[in-house]
Design an enzyme around this catalytic site. Structure first.
Site, PDB file in Angstrom:
ATOM      1  CB  THR A 184      -0.842  -0.043   1.299  1.00 20.21           C
ATOM      2  OG1 THR A 184      -1.762  -1.104   1.170  1.00 20.21           O
ATOM      3  CG2 THR A 184      -1.564   1.244   1.587  1.00 20.21           C
ATOM      4  N   GLY A 214     -10.669  -2.162   3.390  1.00 19.39           N
ATOM      5  CA  GLY A 214      -9.746  -2.035   4.521  1.00 19.39           C
ATOM      6  C   GLY A 214      -9.831  -0.669   5.179  1.00 19.39           C
ATOM      7  CG  ASP A 215      -6.290   0.570   7.140  1.00 21.75           C
ATOM      8  OD1 ASP A 215      -6.170  -0.359   6.318  1.00 21.75           O
ATOM      9  OD2 ASP A 215      -5.338   1.274   7.506  1.00 21.75           O
ATOM     10  CB  THR A 235       0.779   0.729   5.312  1.00 27.89           C
ATOM     11  OG1 THR A 235       0.888  -0.578   4.704  1.00 27.89           O
ATOM     12  CG2 THR A 235       2.091   1.071   5.989  1.00 27.89           C
TER      13      THR A 235
HETATM   14  N1  ASP Z   1      -4.062  -1.509   5.127  1.00 28.13           N
HETATM   15  C1  ASP Z   1      -4.296  -2.135   3.850  1.00 28.13           C
HETATM   16  C2  ASP Z   1      -5.583  -2.907   3.915  1.00 28.13           C
HETATM   17  O1  ASP Z   1      -5.859  -3.543   4.922  1.00 28.13           O
HETATM   18  C3  ASP Z   1      -3.208  -3.047   3.436  1.00 28.13           C
HETATM   19  C4  ASP Z   1      -1.800  -2.531   3.519  1.00 28.13           C
HETATM   20  O2  ASP Z   1      -1.551  -1.544   4.173  1.00 28.13           O
HETATM   21  O3  ASP Z   1      -0.896  -3.136   2.906  1.00 28.13           O
HETATM   22  O4  ASP Z   1      -6.293  -2.924   2.937  1.00 28.13           O
END
Ligand code: ASP
Length: 318
Positions: A184, A214-215, A235
């Site tokens: 990300t 996701g977040d 992330t």
């Molecule tokens: N936070 C991101 C999600 O859960 C993934 C990531 O940060 O790599 O979609």
């Protein structure tokens, strides 16, 4: 005229053991290009918002990262992307979730912020809005990436999901460690006027189902900016970041408890999140131009640049 820009390309199991020299060089170059894009905006007197978008677009266009062009595959073999952007000067925000065929989801998030009258659009509706706004689209082929595809093929017949940087799965038993290290992307900046902005963009998790979000596109969880406190892009394992409302929690600790940026980040990432079992990290700036890289995983692709000519790029834990 002083300014600061920080970026990340994902956090996770990033260690010297799993990276070879060529990969290190590729990631260094990719992060440097993104820093350069953002720095150019800020050095020209541009806004934190424009710098954040410029830096993120550069990483979305680079298949090394799990965002835009390099997004991972869902259970159905599609690329569904999430992105968010927030302006700390007026608390304006825009976000998109589960969007397909958008070349730069962060640009669409900005359109949502400026022209939709809403904050968060998802799926086909967000696509319709993108067409209406003339946002650049790209074919499925543009998003195809062999290593991402192989990563998905290894687990597509299971119900496992996989974070880019983890060798192990997030649900159930072990899945093969593909050795892929992608991530990300995000950026946060403080411009010469002391305005803050933050943005995050992601393809989410490999093999995600049921339009999982996701977040990253959730304001306050993966992305937040407020001139009075800080600008943050997160992330990591999104489900935990959502439940811990990570980005806003850092801001609240600064606003209500008077913590410094450094202390607030440490409380949330190294204490609260760890106790919940959540892995990942964040990048942050405050209005004084202080910056933080904070993570509880082995590493985080990260970089910073500022008006004093300082530049840092790092991957591993210290
Ligand atoms: N936070 C991101 C999600 O859960 C993934 C990531 O940060 O790599 O979609």
């Amino acid at each position: 005229m002083s300014y600061t820009l920080v970026i990340h390309g994902g956090a996770g199991n990033i260690t010297p053991e799993i990276m070879n020299k060529q990969q290190e060089a590729e990631y260094t170059q990719a992060l440097k290009s993104a820093l350069d894009k953002g720095n150019k905006v800020l050095a020209g007197g541009g806004s934190a918002m424009d710098a954040v978008v410029a830096a993120i677009c550069e990483m979305e266009d680079n298949p090394l990262f799990n965002a835009g062009r390099g997004s991972v595959f869902t259970k159905k073999g599609l690329n569904e992307m999430d992105a968010a952007l927030m302006d700390g000067s007026n608390l304006a925000a825009g976000a998109v979730a589960g969007v397909r065929n958008i070349k730069n989801p962060i640009r669409l998030a900005r359109e949502v912020m400026l022209h939709s009258g809403h904050v968060l659009l998802c799926n086909e509706g967000a696509g319709e809005f993108a067409l209406q706004q003339g946002v650049e689209m790209a074919t499925d082929n543009y998003f195809f990436n062999q290593s991402r595809y192989d990563q998905w093929v290894e687990i597509r017949d299971t119900n496992f999901t996989q974070l880019d940087h983890k060798g192990d799965n997030l649900k159930g038993g072990p899945v093969p460690n593909t050795g892929h290290k992608f991530g990300t992307v995000g950026a946060a900046a403080c411009d010469a006027l002391g305005n803050l902005a933050a943005g995050t963009s992601t393809g989410g998790m490999t093999n995600k189902r049921f339009s999982r979000i996701g977040d990253s596109p959730v304001i306050g969880a993966g992305t937040y900016a407020n001139n009075n406190t800080c600008a943050i892009s997160c992330t990591g394992h999104g489900e935990y970041f959502l439940r811990a409302v990570v980005a806003y929690d850092v801001s609240c600790l600064m606003e209500y408890k008077g913590l410094s940026l450094q202390d607030a980040c440490a409380v949330v990432i190294k204490d609260k999140l760890v106790k919940m079992g959540g892995e990942g990290g964040l990048i942050a700036v405050d209005a004084m131009g202080n910056h933080e890289f904070c993570f509880n995983s082995a590493g985080m692709y990260r970089g910073m640049t500022n008006s004093a000519g300082k530049e840092e790029i790092a991957f591993y834990g210290v």
